[in-house]
Design a protein around this motif. Structure first.
Motif, PDB file in Angstrom:
ATOM      1  N   ALA A 111     110.665 -30.343  62.140  1.00 13.61           N
ATOM      2  CA  ALA A 111     110.910 -31.785  62.219  1.00 13.61           C
ATOM      3  C   ALA A 111     109.823 -32.466  63.054  1.00 13.61           C
ATOM      4  O   ALA A 111     109.342 -33.554  62.702  1.00 13.61           O
ATOM      5  N   GLU A 112     109.404 -31.817  64.151  1.00 13.93           N
ATOM      6  CA  GLU A 112     108.344 -32.379  64.985  1.00 13.93           C
ATOM      7  C   GLU A 112     107.019 -32.420  64.229  1.00 13.93           C
ATOM      8  O   GLU A 112     106.279 -33.402  64.312  1.00 13.93           O
ATOM      9  N   ALA A 113     106.717 -31.339  63.491  1.00 14.16           N
ATOM     10  CA  ALA A 113     105.479 -31.304  62.711  1.00 14.16           C
ATOM     11  C   ALA A 113     105.452 -32.432  61.683  1.00 14.16           C
ATOM     12  O   ALA A 113     104.422 -33.088  61.482  1.00 14.16           O
ATOM     13  N   ALA A 114     106.586 -32.658  61.031  1.00 14.29           N
ATOM     14  CA  ALA A 114     106.665 -33.735  60.043  1.00 14.29           C
ATOM     15  C   ALA A 114     106.437 -35.094  60.703  1.00 14.29           C
ATOM     16  O   ALA A 114     105.699 -35.939  60.174  1.00 14.29           O
ATOM     17  N   GLN A 115     107.044 -35.304  61.865  1.00 11.22           N
ATOM     18  CA  GLN A 115     106.885 -36.577  62.564  1.00 11.22           C
ATOM     19  C   GLN A 115     105.442 -36.817  62.989  1.00 11.22           C
ATOM     20  O   GLN A 115     104.897 -37.911  62.833  1.00 11.22           O
ATOM     21  N   LEU A 116     104.795 -35.771  63.511  1.00 15.26           N
ATOM     22  CA  LEU A 116     103.399 -35.902  63.940  1.00 15.26           C
ATOM     23  C   LEU A 116     102.478 -36.144  62.748  1.00 15.26           C
ATOM     24  O   LEU A 116     101.574 -36.988  62.812  1.00 15.26           O
ATOM     25  N   ALA A 117     102.687 -35.402  61.671  1.00 10.99           N
ATOM     26  CA  ALA A 117     101.833 -35.563  60.492  1.00 10.99           C
ATOM     27  C   ALA A 117     101.999 -36.956  59.885  1.00 10.99           C
ATOM     28  O   ALA A 117     101.013 -37.590  59.475  1.00 10.99           O
ATOM     29  N   LEU A 118     103.235 -37.440  59.833  1.00 12.83           N
ATOM     30  CA  LEU A 118     103.468 -38.786  59.310  1.00 12.83           C
ATOM     31  C   LEU A 118     102.846 -39.838  60.230  1.00 12.83           C
ATOM     32  O   LEU A 118     102.307 -40.844  59.750  1.00 12.83           O
ATOM     33  N   TYR A 139      93.461 -38.654  63.035  1.00  8.88           N
ATOM     34  CA  TYR A 139      93.541 -37.730  64.170  1.00  8.88           C
ATOM     35  C   TYR A 139      93.284 -38.461  65.492  1.00  8.88           C
ATOM     36  O   TYR A 139      93.902 -38.144  66.515  1.00  8.88           O
ATOM     37  N   GLU A 140      92.413 -39.451  65.455  1.00  6.49           N
ATOM     38  CA  GLU A 140      92.259 -40.317  66.625  1.00  6.49           C
ATOM     39  C   GLU A 140      93.572 -41.027  66.935  1.00  6.49           C
ATOM     40  O   GLU A 140      93.935 -41.232  68.101  1.00  6.49           O
ATOM     41  N   HIS A 141      94.281 -41.416  65.896  1.00  7.86           N
ATOM     42  CA  HIS A 141      95.557 -42.106  66.066  1.00  7.86           C
ATOM     43  C   HIS A 141      96.569 -41.219  66.794  1.00  7.86           C
ATOM     44  O   HIS A 141      97.360 -41.708  67.614  1.00  7.86           O
ATOM     45  N   LEU A 142      96.536 -39.932  66.509  1.00 10.27           N
ATOM     46  CA  LEU A 142      97.443 -38.992  67.190  1.00 10.27           C
ATOM     47  C   LEU A 142      97.016 -38.731  68.626  1.00 10.27           C
ATOM     48  O   LEU A 142      97.845 -38.454  69.492  1.00 10.27           O
ATOM     49  N   GLY A 143      95.728 -38.779  68.881  1.00  8.43           N
ATOM     50  CA  GLY A 143      95.213 -38.438  70.199  1.00  8.43           C
ATOM     51  C   GLY A 143      95.047 -36.939  70.349  1.00  8.43           C
ATOM     52  O   GLY A 143      95.578 -36.145  69.565  1.00  8.43           O
ATOM     53  N   ALA A 144      94.309 -36.547  71.367  1.00  8.99           N
ATOM     54  CA  ALA A 144      93.968 -35.135  71.556  1.00  8.99           C
ATOM     55  C   ALA A 144      95.207 -34.256  71.686  1.00  8.99           C
ATOM     56  O   ALA A 144      95.287 -33.181  71.077  1.00  8.99           O
ATOM     57  N   GLU A 145      96.184 -34.695  72.463  1.00  6.03           N
ATOM     58  CA  GLU A 145      97.393 -33.878  72.658  1.00  6.03           C
ATOM     59  C   GLU A 145      98.188 -33.771  71.362  1.00  6.03           C
ATOM     60  O   GLU A 145      98.706 -32.698  71.022  1.00  6.03           O
ATOM     61  N   GLY A 146      98.301 -34.877  70.636  1.00  7.27           N
ATOM     62  CA  GLY A 146      99.046 -34.855  69.381  1.00  7.27           C
ATOM     63  C   GLY A 146      98.382 -33.964  68.338  1.00  7.27           C
ATOM     64  O   GLY A 146      99.062 -33.216  67.630  1.00  7.27           O
ATOM     65  N   GLU A 175      96.372 -31.426  68.956  1.00  8.60           N
ATOM     66  CA  GLU A 175      96.529 -30.036  69.395  1.00  8.60           C
ATOM     67  C   GLU A 175      97.924 -29.511  69.063  1.00  8.60           C
ATOM     68  O   GLU A 175      98.085 -28.385  68.584  1.00  8.60           O
ATOM     69  N   ARG A 176      98.941 -30.346  69.288  1.00  8.12           N
ATOM     70  CA  ARG A 176     100.316 -29.922  69.005  1.00  8.12           C
ATOM     71  C   ARG A 176     100.545 -29.770  67.506  1.00  8.12           C
ATOM     72  O   ARG A 176     101.171 -28.781  67.064  1.00  8.12           O
ATOM     73  N   LEU A 177     100.051 -30.700  66.705  1.00  6.14           N
ATOM     74  CA  LEU A 177     100.221 -30.592  65.258  1.00  6.14           C
ATOM     75  C   LEU A 177      99.487 -29.369  64.724  1.00  6.14           C
ATOM     76  O   LEU A 177      99.998 -28.670  63.832  1.00  6.14           O
ATOM     77  N   THR A 178      98.324 -29.078  65.259  1.00  5.70           N
ATOM     78  CA  THR A 178      97.584 -27.884  64.844  1.00  5.70           C
ATOM     79  C   THR A 178      98.363 -26.622  65.191  1.00  5.70           C
ATOM     80  O   THR A 178      98.454 -25.691  64.382  1.00  5.70           O
ATOM     81  N   GLU A 179      98.945 -26.601  66.386  1.00  2.00           N
ATOM     82  CA  GLU A 179      99.749 -25.451  66.810  1.00  2.00           C
ATOM     83  C   GLU A 179     100.959 -25.260  65.901  1.00  2.00           C
ATOM     84  O   GLU A 179     101.238 -24.144  65.440  1.00  2.00           O
ATOM     85  N   LEU A 180     101.672 -26.348  65.624  1.00  2.00           N
ATOM     86  CA  LEU A 180     102.845 -26.261  64.755  1.00  2.00           C
ATOM     87  C   LEU A 180     102.444 -25.911  63.330  1.00  2.00           C
ATOM     88  O   LEU A 180     103.104 -25.097  62.671  1.00  2.00           O
ATOM     89  N   GLY A 181     101.369 -26.508  62.851  1.00  2.00           N
ATOM     90  CA  GLY A 181     100.911 -26.216  61.503  1.00  2.00           C
ATOM     91  C   GLY A 181     100.509 -24.768  61.344  1.00  2.00           C
ATOM     92  O   GLY A 181     100.800 -24.136  60.326  1.00  2.00           O
ATOM     93  N   ARG A 182      99.855 -24.226  62.373  1.00  2.00           N
ATOM     94  CA  ARG A 182      99.452 -22.818  62.310  1.00  2.00           C
ATOM     95  C   ARG A 182     100.671 -21.908  62.284  1.00  2.00           C
ATOM     96  O   ARG A 182     100.697 -20.905  61.555  1.00  2.00           O
ATOM     97  N   SER A 183     101.690 -22.248  63.052  1.00  2.00           N
ATOM     98  CA  SER A 183     102.913 -21.442  63.076  1.00  2.00           C
ATOM     99  C   SER A 183     103.598 -21.457  61.710  1.00  2.00           C
ATOM    100  O   SER A 183     104.045 -20.417  61.210  1.00  2.00           O
ATOM    101  N   LEU A 184     103.676 -22.627  61.084  1.00  2.00           N
ATOM    102  CA  LEU A 184     104.270 -22.727  59.754  1.00  2.00           C
ATOM    103  C   LEU A 184     103.442 -21.968  58.726  1.00  2.00           C
ATOM    104  O   LEU A 184     103.988 -21.308  57.840  1.00  2.00           O
ATOM    105  N   LEU A 185     102.144 -22.053  58.870  1.00  2.00           N
ATOM    106  CA  LEU A 185     101.246 -21.342  57.963  1.00  2.00           C
ATOM    107  C   LEU A 185     101.446 -19.833  58.055  1.00  2.00           C
ATOM    108  O   LEU A 185     101.492 -19.130  57.046  1.00  2.00           O
ATOM    109  N   MET A 186     101.599 -19.338  59.281  1.00  6.14           N
ATOM    110  CA  MET A 186     101.806 -17.901  59.480  1.00  6.14           C
ATOM    111  C   MET A 186     103.139 -17.459  58.891  1.00  6.14           C
ATOM    112  O   MET A 186     103.243 -16.375  58.314  1.00  6.14           O
TER     113      MET A 186
END
Length: 285
Positions: free
Chosen positions: A116-123, A251-258, A260-271
């Motif tokens: 749910a967090e990944a979806a919110q960040l990606a949107l 990605y600028e809109h998300l900011g560096a922390e956002g 990084e978090r979306l990349t982390e969540l996306g990688r976990s889902l990918l795995m």
């Protein structure tokens, strides 16, 4: 100037994109399209990716898909729309996405707060995407966002993928790479698809491929062993950097922390999906 680490947007895209593209290689999509009467693999790909634009003809698909032989596209479009209307194809695609992600991720992941967090960040990232000169992105941005988190994540991944993809075509044009030269030079990096698979799936002939190789050699971009020269390597890097620059806004809109978090969540889902046997190489390219 950007506040993001170098290539942060590209890294984020690289873990999100396979979740978008895997549906095109899924047996669930083939089954859904078969129920509509579409059984040819090429026709299925063209209509499922183009349906958001409506019942377009071969010219629009050749322009927006870029690297397919227009002759192959014209074999299927616009005739296939008489078999299934774009609205029916879009509904079938979403059913296939649902079935594919349920199978690959499992119900526990689908119900997780992380998805749910990944979806919110990606949107949220898509809020900064722009439609001008991006026809595939703009067409998909007109579609409703699904309610369920896994479908919303896929929808957002689709928007981010098409936004970057449309921009990538502008970078290829700027670099003076025509559709087949783009494929040949990408394959020569060692990261692209095999020539055999490209010729079979994109509808080009071996003579077309060899002619494109010849043009790249004349420009000093390809050597006699079909590898990139120093100039060719530099040009391909410039294409990717150009693509990064004009795809920076979400990605600028998300900011560096956002990011990084979306990349982390996306990688976990990918795995999680990879563990279930998803993602042929073509789905990650």
């Amino acid at each position: 100037m950007t506040s993001l680490p170098p290539r942060a947007g590209r890294r984020c895209h690289n873990v999100i994109n396979p979740m978008h593209s895997t549906v095109y290689f899924s047996p669930d999509l083939a089954a859904e399209l078969g129920r509509l009467g579409i059984e040819d693999v090429s026709a299925g790909y063209f209509v499922t990716r183009a349906a958001a634009m409506g019942a377009v003809g071969p010219g629009a698909v050749a322009a927006t898909f870029y690297n397919f032989n227009p002759e192959l596209i014209a074999r299927h479009l616009p005739a296939v729309w008489a078999t299934a209307a774009p609205e029916a194809v879009l509904e079938a695609r979403l059913r296939a996405v649902d079935a594919t992600l349920r199978r690959l991720l499992g119900e526990e992941v689908l119900a997780s707060k992380e998805l749910a967090e990944a979806a919110q960040l990606a949107l949220r990232a898509t809020e900064a995407c722009t439609p001008h000169a991006r026809p595939l992105y703009a067409a998909h941005a007109d579609l409703a966002v699904p309610d369920e988190p896994h479908l919303a994540y896929w929808h957002a991944a689709t928007l981010l993928r098409e936004h970057r993809g449309d921009g990538h075509l502008a970078a290829l044009l700027s670099a003076g790479l025509d559709p087949l030269e783009a494929l040949v030079s990408h394959t020569a990096t060692g990261k692209g698809m095999s020539p055999r698979w490209i010729l079979a799936s994109r509808g080009w002939r071996r003579t077309d491929w060899e002619a494109a190789q010849g043009r790249l050699r004349e420009r000093g971009l390809l050597d006699d062993a079909d590898g990139l020269t120093e100039a060719g390597t530099r040009l391909r890097a410039e294409v990717e950097e150009h693509t990064d620059r004009i795809d920076l806004a979400p990605y600028e809109h998300l900011g560096a922390e956002g990011v990084e978090r979306l990349t982390e969540l996306g990688r976990s889902l990918l795995m999680s999906a990879a563990a279930a046997g998803a993602f042929p190489k073509e789905a990650t390219g």
